[in-house]
Scaffold this active site. Structure first.
Site, PDB file in Angstrom:
ATOM      1  CE1 TYR A  36      -4.230   1.850   0.416  1.00  0.00           C
ATOM      2  CE2 TYR A  36      -2.909   2.836   1.948  1.00  0.00           C
ATOM      3  CZ  TYR A  36      -3.943   2.909   0.964  1.00  0.00           C
ATOM      4  OH  TYR A  36      -4.984   3.940   1.123  1.00  0.00           O
ATOM      5  CE  LYS A  49      -3.780   4.751  -1.922  1.00  0.00           C
ATOM      6  NZ  LYS A  49      -4.466   5.219  -2.941  1.00  0.00           N
TER       7      LYS A  49
END
Length: 280
Positions: free
Chosen positions: A164, A168
């Protein structure tokens, strides 16, 4: 107007494409854009969810259509642009690259490679595809706005969130690059970097073990509404802001990471272990 950097076109004429519009932040974006007078193409991998969002808009007198799109597939994003040409009442001048998934709970080396590929495909390649397809259109148009939904994870680098965090961080770097490339073009670019937002990302993602339980507890206690996050993001785009961090903790992490990077990394790891121990 939506941070479009030009008085040529009022916000009431905005033609927006929103990915991941079937729920959460994406749905909130679609509803708020319509509330501000825009026409919205609501896209989601779940067509029924996108149709529900579009139905809410049309039931309130707004303009919206639904379209199925898997943002990890470039061909489908290209088809999304064609659908926008067909269904929106004018040129697309607002793009929200929002579609994303959550993953966490395992350290690097234990997270399955298949989960890495899944997360990269949606959270990073999805944003790359959206920018690849729509940025040239906005550049040629000479006005408009583009929001990439990143996360505080793009710079916080919390433990047990490797895939993640990486996706991002990539989305944030892409946004910064695009903002530089479009400087002076009349197109505004904004990265949305919230912390906890009350969505179904945990239920629909791949967050496992103690991290899932801790995430739910923190979300219930500290999560901000998607509607408030979206309102802040569109207002920031209006102002031409590159970054929008709706919550205080996001801004605090941003500063700490730059002022005391080593202490920040140590503290983050200790906090994570303490939080996990409290759940056991």
């Amino acid at each position: 107007m939506f941070g479009m950097g030009s008085p040529k076109k009022p916000s009431s004429c905005a033609n927006a494409v929103v990915t991941g519009a079937g729920s959460g932040i994406g749905r909130a974006f679609a509803l708020e854009i319509a509330n501000r007078g825009g026409a919205v193409l609501c896209s989601d991998i779940n067509l029924a969810a996108a149709e529900e969002t579009a139905g809410q808009i049309t039931a309130s007198g707004g303009q919206a259509r639904a379209c199925q799109c898997d943002v990890s597939d470039l061909g489908q994003v290209e088809a999304l642009a064609k659908a926008a040409d067909e269904h929106l009442p004018g040129d697309v001048d607002l793009v929200i690259n929002n579609a994303g998934v959550g993953i966490g709970g395992l350290p690097i080396g234990e997270t399955a490679i298949e989960d890495w590929h899944w997360t990269l495909g949606i959270n990073l390649w999805g944003v790359i595809h959206g920018c690849h397809v729509f940025a040239p259109r906005l550049r040629k148009l000479g006005r408009g706005g583009l929001v990439n939904v990143a996360s505080t994870a793009s710079f916080s680098a919390a433990p047990l969130m490797g895939p993640y965090n990486v996706t991002k961080a990539g989305a944030l770097a892409l946004t910064e690059t695009l903002a530089a490339e479009l400087a002076g073009s009349g197109v505004a670019v904004t990265a949305l970097c919230p912390t906890l937002v009350k969505t179904n990302i945990n239920a629909n993602g791949r967050i496992v073990g103690d991290s899932s339980k801790l995430f739910d507890r923190l979300m219930n206690r500290f999560g901000m509404s998607a509607e408030r996050v979206v309102n802040d993001a569109l207002n920031a785009l209006d102002r031409g802001d590159l970054y929008v961090m709706p919550q205080f903790d996001a801004r605090l992490i941003w500063r700490a990471k730059r002022l005391i990077p080593r202490t920040y990394a140590l503290g983050t790891g200790l906090i994570n272990r303490f939080g996990a121990s409290r759940l056991n």
